[in-house]
Design an enzyme around this catalytic site. Structure first.
Site, short mmCIF file in Angstrom:
data_model
loop_
_atom_site.label_atom_id
_atom_site.label_comp_id
_atom_site.label_asym_id
_atom_site.label_seq_id
_atom_site.Cartn_x
_atom_site.Cartn_y
_atom_site.Cartn_z
N ASP A 199 14.36 6.93 0.21
CA ASP A 199 13.39 5.99 -0.34
C ASP A 199 13.05 6.46 -1.75
O ASP A 199 13.34 7.60 -2.13
CB ASP A 199 12.15 5.97 0.56
CG ASP A 199 11.07 5.05 0.03
OD1 ASP A 199 11.42 3.97 -0.47
OD2 ASP A 199 9.89 5.41 0.11
N THR A 201 9.73 5.30 -3.84
CA THR A 201 8.31 5.48 -4.07
C THR A 201 7.71 6.44 -3.05
O THR A 201 7.78 6.21 -1.84
CB THR A 201 7.58 4.13 -3.99
OG1 THR A 201 8.20 3.23 -4.90
CG2 THR A 201 6.11 4.29 -4.34
N GLU A 231 -0.81 -1.56 -13.28
CA GLU A 231 -1.94 -2.26 -13.87
C GLU A 231 -3.21 -1.43 -13.78
O GLU A 231 -4.03 -1.37 -14.69
CB GLU A 231 -2.14 -3.61 -13.18
CG GLU A 231 -3.20 -4.46 -13.85
CD GLU A 231 -3.09 -5.91 -13.45
OE1 GLU A 231 -3.37 -6.21 -12.28
OE2 GLU A 231 -2.71 -6.74 -14.29
N PHE A 259 0.97 -13.15 -13.09
CA PHE A 259 2.34 -12.64 -13.14
C PHE A 259 3.14 -13.13 -11.94
O PHE A 259 2.61 -13.31 -10.85
CB PHE A 259 2.30 -11.11 -13.12
CG PHE A 259 3.66 -10.46 -12.96
CD1 PHE A 259 4.40 -10.11 -14.08
CD2 PHE A 259 4.18 -10.20 -11.71
CE1 PHE A 259 5.63 -9.52 -13.93
CE2 PHE A 259 5.41 -9.61 -11.55
CZ PHE A 259 6.14 -9.27 -12.67
N THR A 295 15.40 1.16 -1.93
CA THR A 295 14.02 0.94 -2.32
C THR A 295 13.68 -0.54 -2.29
O THR A 295 14.55 -1.40 -2.44
CB THR A 295 13.76 1.50 -3.72
OG1 THR A 295 12.42 1.21 -4.12
CG2 THR A 295 14.73 0.91 -4.74
N LYS A 337 17.35 -1.50 5.10
CA LYS A 337 17.60 -0.08 4.89
C LYS A 337 18.36 0.50 6.08
O LYS A 337 19.34 1.24 5.90
CB LYS A 337 16.27 0.67 4.70
CG LYS A 337 15.55 0.38 3.41
CD LYS A 337 14.27 1.24 3.31
CE LYS A 337 13.54 1.00 2.00
NZ LYS A 337 12.34 1.85 1.88
N ASP A 372 8.90 8.43 3.24
CA ASP A 372 7.53 8.87 3.46
C ASP A 372 6.62 7.80 4.02
O ASP A 372 5.46 8.07 4.32
CB ASP A 372 6.93 9.37 2.15
CG ASP A 372 6.67 8.24 1.17
OD1 ASP A 372 7.54 7.33 1.08
OD2 ASP A 372 5.64 8.25 0.50
#
Length: 1075
Positions: A331, A333, A416, A457, A593, A702, A722
């Site tokens: 992974d 992140t 952000e 966005f 990911t 995945k 994780d």
């Protein structure tokens, strides 16, 4: 159970209850399944998780406490703050204004930043009291249960009206209520139909390659045993027919034919030669595995002090598999990165630019320091710099809530949140907002701006804008977004374009996530005309998003450049070095990911998985058999979920493709054969690449990628992650590793090994994994050898005892051989042996290659051990036998009896096998030396005891070798016989080892030989300064690509949270794994 509300939730099939099964066994299946695991050589770990949580359930117009398992579709439930959500629930109302509810989805998708959910306006107004909830009689029509965590489509029919439902109205099982005192919801999906359960994988029994190979070898040994026993039985029949029946002194008075006697002899030899099948092997293997697991747990170099987290081997059955890994699936992140966004650099009006004692709102954790920028802001003379940070504090969709004495930011993405936090630290503090205003503190002066429009966005726009009315009446548009879209919309009169572009290239070279900032002044007439078009588009019933995008395009033009920001998603310490070392060990690393392609590619460069000399090919450009690095688009049809069986059968019967609403559907495989063919092509092509990045993949995809490589490459795989979104991948791989990071403990609880940092993977594989593999292989080779050497002596003895199944040794020696006389040295080799130390194991990753190839234990090694055992058994039997043929003791007697022969053979065997393991030992300690000497001493001590007259008097029928050992071993020539036997047995081994280490040395032999030299070189390298590294080529980092859709819908709808007072604030957020 009965439900008081008249809620109807029709479905194509009867919905299930909320009970689910997450355990391996129950009272009926525990024994058979446990035995089944043992037979498959899978660890008999028993894990039963029983989670008894309670929620309030509406019964007969009153809420009552109920267990999760008793909840059904159609029930109305009340959830409390910090409570877990028991099912997929439609939010009806909450204690917050406008039925706003915050949920934490860390256990669902791995994200720790809070998400908001909204109830419909009609349910918020009419379903606040228990009486109203009890009378709720709506009908819900929705999609069938599926595993799409990012999508929900439904319609609520109530009081002759229809209301659309989407994911914003749903609270999914696995989430947790946060910052909301109380909320009410309607159960839509329960139990196994919930989305999190649809994404969960089955519990798989994991076995190592060595386990599987051992099973086949045991089968081979059993076949050999049957053949040997059958041959000896035939020999017994033949011998009795020709010799035994004619010798009067051998008659036993039984009237049995030669064939029947041979049949009995067959079973007798099955018992005598049973040690060929190493029954004690599995016990010894489990002891070694347990010890190796403890070494992993005790390794201080894998201990993360900051969080007091040691490494943990959660299984004891897979250690040696760690030394055979070929593919690592990781992974991104939270696994490669820290999940911490840091504001690193910025360029303002062409200038590329922190002590915060002057700012009472400063964040103590903020690390960006540039005193010239601070001075510029505090002077208030540079209007463009002030405008830059004003934009950051105003142009966002961050939500604010009060938490005790602080303001807490809730951002749609940590990027952000990092920008708003940066603006706060430079004196522009976002304080509060309503649906039509936003309040900030500008250098300690509070200012309120009227929000006229918020242009949120999305992944197509790659930017967001806000239109504000200033206190002086001016109307201004602020915009931030990816440079690829901002530069297309800049005014020809915009300044600093070239300088900013140069700065962006520099930031991209440093793999920072970039974002361009710009503005536009709008006249009142222009805004009024545009606002009318915007209102019409916002109420459109069909293709609303497309209509809004077209209107946004009309106002987002002729922009003026202010500058750009650069944000770093910090890598964990040691990630590039770890990946480089694993690559040198020929371990291929794939990153799977949920992030967008640009973000994943940036991290690929940051962690040096991708390098400048690689040619990047994307999903749409892939050609088969290209040996390049690959960044794969997940929309490839091979990762599509399998169709339901009835749909496949219908398509096969019709012989055509399904009607497709989109062009992509026409590319799906027409049948299983075509799908498998495409899968094979994909795996073959991807496995030839140096690196693979699969982006925008779901948890199930995945797992599909991992299973494809396992299926078509027969490779040993490891998955590391994780978050809860990595659980399926971790379960699917041969080895699952969980990182105890920011995203909960779901990955750790489903893993085989767990630690706190990705960099520990290097030590786990290159040190512990390699050592475990070498030790286990050495143990198995030696174990088979010593058992063959021990057992086959009976075979040679059979030719001299009429194939009568008489044993060649004393009974007690047979009993204690594998328990006392030869077990301890080999166990210590399996636990402690190492060819090189841990530093050299990491310095020379090529040492890992033999494990990947299975070179140290295979059928070749098995048959070498077999023939080695045959040779040793020949020597152990025939040399003492020859010595006993015509001998004379120094006392004039000839001790040529069977019992003395047995003692000499046993003594020779004990010396041989213990000295043999000494030759196999690479790492000598006091414990190893003591074990070898102790085993020999124990043998002689026990032998003299059980051959003594005293024990024979007590147990005359059990100990029959009275006085044999003292009588036989006082003869010098018998000691010479033992020495000769041992010498002839070991001499060929010594000679072969000498040739192998001098003429055909392995990488390990060369490293071991030059160990001191390498250790000195390592010490010198530590003293040298780090070499200069040239910047990489320019890449576009494109922060905005990873930014998720914000809270504009909520803000603009007028259903926001309450205005908050201006106090000190902190930001808490995390990166979205996938949207």
């Amino acid at each position: 159970m009965s439900v008081s509300s008249n809620t109807l939730c029709p479905s194509l099939s009867l919905p299930n209850g909320n009970g689910i099964k997450t355990y391996k066994y129950n009272a009926l299946t525990f024994i058979p399944l446990n035995l089944f695991e043992q037979f498959k050589r899978v660890a008999n770990l028993y894990f039963l998780a029983l989670l008894i949580l309670q929620v309030s359930l509406l019964k007969t117009a009153l809420f009552q406490e109920s267990k999760w398992m008793n909840i059904h579709v159609g029930d109305v439930v009340r959830l409390k703050k910090n409570g877990h959500i028991p099912a997929d629930i439609l939010l009806l109302s909450s204690s917050n204004p406008n039925s706003l509810c915050y949920v934490e989805t860390a256990e669902l998708d791995g994200e720790t930043n809070l998400k908001f959910k909204m109830g419909l306006k009609v349910t918020d107004e009419r379903l606040q009291e228990e009486r109203q909830l009890a009378q709720f009689d709506a009908m819900i029509v929705c999609e069938e249960p599926n595993n799409r965590l990012d999508k929900f489509t439904g319609t609520m029919c109530w009081r002759k009206d229809r209301f659309p439902l989407d994911l914003d109205n749903m609270m999914l099982r696995g989430c947790r209520i946060r910052n909301t005192d109380e909320c009410h919801g309607l159960v839509i999906f329960a139990g196994a139909d919930t989305k999190i359960m649809r994404n969960g994988g089955k519990t798989r029994f994991k076995r190592t390659k060595i386990d599987e190979l051992m099973n086949y070898m045991v089968y081979s040994i059993f076949v050999i045993l049957i053949l040997v026993c059958a041959g000896l039985a035939i020999g017994n029949s033949f011998w009795y027919e020709e010799v035994g029946s004619r010798a009067w002194y051998l008659k036993d008075g039984k009237d049995q034919t030669a064939s029947y006697r041979g049949f009995l002899s067959f079973w007798g030899y099955i018992i005598v030669l049973n040690t060929m099948v190493p029954i004690s092997l599995y016990v010894s293997v489990e002891v070694i595995r347990l010890g190796q697991s403890k070494f992993i747990n005790w390794d201080l170099q894998m201990y993360y002090q900051e969080k007091d987290t040691p490494a943990k081997a959660r299984t004891t059955t897979l250690n040696e598999q760690l030394g055979q890994i070929e593919y690592v699936f990781s992974d991104k992140t939270g696994t490669l990165t820290q999940n911490i966004m840091a504001f690193k650099k910025c360029t303002i009006a062409g200038r590329t630019f922190v002590d915060f004692s002057w700012n009472k709102y400063a964040d103590s954790k903020f690390e960006y320091v540039d005193h010239s920028l601070v001075a510029c802001i505090r002077s208030k003379k540079d209007k463009e710099t002030l405008e830059f940070f004003k934009l950051l504090s105003l142009c966002h969709t961050v939500m604010v809530e009060q938490k005790e004495d602080e303001l807490v930011y809730q951002a749609a993405s940590p990027d952000e949140g990092a920008l708003v936090t940066a603006a706060r630290n430079f004196g522009f503090v976002f304080l509060s907002r309503t649906q039509d205003t936003i309040t900030i503190s500008e250098m300690d002066q509070e200012m309120t701006y009227e929000v006229l429009a918020l242009l949120d966005f999305n992944s197509d726009r790659k930017r967001m804008s806000i239109i504000l009315r200033f206190p002086d009446g001016r109307i201004r548009l602020y915009c931030k977004g990816a440079d690829t879209v901002i530069y297309e919309r800049l005014s020809p009169n915009s300044r600093h374009k070239e300088v900013t572009q140069t700065a962006l290239d520099i930031f991209a070279n440093q793999t920072l996530r970039t974002l361009c900032l710009c503005y536009k002044d709008i006249s009142k007439q222009e805004f009024d005309a545009w606002a009318k078009k915007h209102k019409d588009a916002s109420v459109a019933m069909g293709n609303r998003e497309a209509a809004l995008d077209r209107v946004y395009e009309q106002i987002e033009n002729n922009l003026m450049m202010i500058g750009a920001t650069a944000i770093e998603d910090k890598l964990q310490d040691g990630v590039p070095e770890t990946i480089a070392k694993l690559a040198k060990a020929d371990i291929k690393i794939w990153v799977l990911t949920g992030d967008k392609k640009e973000t994943a590619e940036n991290i690929g460069y940051s962690c040096e998985l991708l390098t400048d000399d690689m040619q990047i090919h994307y999903g749409d450009d892939i050609k088969l058999n290209i040996r390049v690095s690959l960044s794969l688009s997940p929309q490839n049809e091979i990762l599509y979920e399998k169709k339901k069986k009835r749909r496949r059968l219908r398509l096969k019967r019709l012989g055509r493709r399904p009607a497709s609403a989109t062009p992509q559907d026409s590319t799906q495989p027409i049948d299983d054969w075509e799908k498998e063919s495409r899968q094979v092509d994909f795996v073959n092509m991807a496995c030839e690449c140096e690196a693979v990045i699969c982006c925008r993949v779901t948890p199930k995809q995945k797992a599909n990628v991992v299973s494809l490589v396992k299926k078509y490459k027969k490779a040993v795989t490891l998955s590391i992650g994780d978050g809860a979104n990595d659980v399926n991948m971790i379960k699917t791989a041969d080895i699952g590793v969980g990182i105890s990071g920011q995203e909960g403990m779901q990955a750790v609880m489903s893993s085989d090994y767990a630690f706190a940092q990705f960099r520990y993977l290097e030590r786990l594989l290159l040190v512990h994994g390699r050592w475990s593999y070498i030790r286990m292989c050495k143990f198995l080779r030696y174990f088979f050898f010593k058992n063959f050497a021990f057992t086959l002596v009976h075979f040679w003895y059979s030719f001299f005892n009429g194939f009568s199944a008489q044993v060649a040794y004393e009974d007690w020696f047979i009993t204690l051989y594998n328990v006392m006389y030869s077990s301890l040295p080999v166990l210590l080799v399996g636990l402690l042996d190492q060819d090189v130390n841990d530093k050299l194991s990491r310095k020379f990753p090529k040492l890992y290659l033999p494990g990947q190839k299975g070179a140290l234990f295979n059928y070749k090694n098995f048959f070498i051990s077999l023939f080695h055992g045959i040779f040793t058994s020949l020597v152990v039997f025939f040399i003492p036998y020859g010595a006993f043929l015509q001998t004379m003791g120094q006392d004039g007697e000839a001790p040529s009896d069977y019992q003395s022969l047995a003692v000499v053979m046993a003594s020779s065997l004990i010396f041989t096998v213990n000295l043999q393991i000494s030759l196999e030992t690479s790492y000598w300690t006091f414990v190893n030396c003591f074990a070898v000497l102790c085993s020999i001493a124990i043998y002689f001590g026990i032998m003299f005891d059980i051959h003594s007259a005293g024990i024979h008097v007590i147990f005359p029928s059990t100990f029959t070798f009275t006085g044999v050992a003292p009588n036989a071993l006082r003869q010098p020539y018998l000691w010479l016989t033992i020495i000769l036997t041992v010498g002839i047995s070991l001499l060929p081994v010594i000679f072969i080892q000498f040739l192998c280490k001098t003429i055909w040395p392995s990488v390990g032999d060369n490293v071991q030989r030059n160990r001191k030299k390498y250790e000195e070189e390592e010490e010198e390298e530590k003293k040298k300064p780090a070499p200069f590294q040239r910047d990489r080529r320019s890449r576009r980092s494109a922060y905005a690509f990873s930014h998720s859709r914000g809270y504009a819908d909520l803000i603009a709808s007028g259903r926001s949270i309450r205005r908050r007072p201006a106090v000190a604030l902190t930001y808490e957020g995390d990166s979205p794994a996938w949207h």
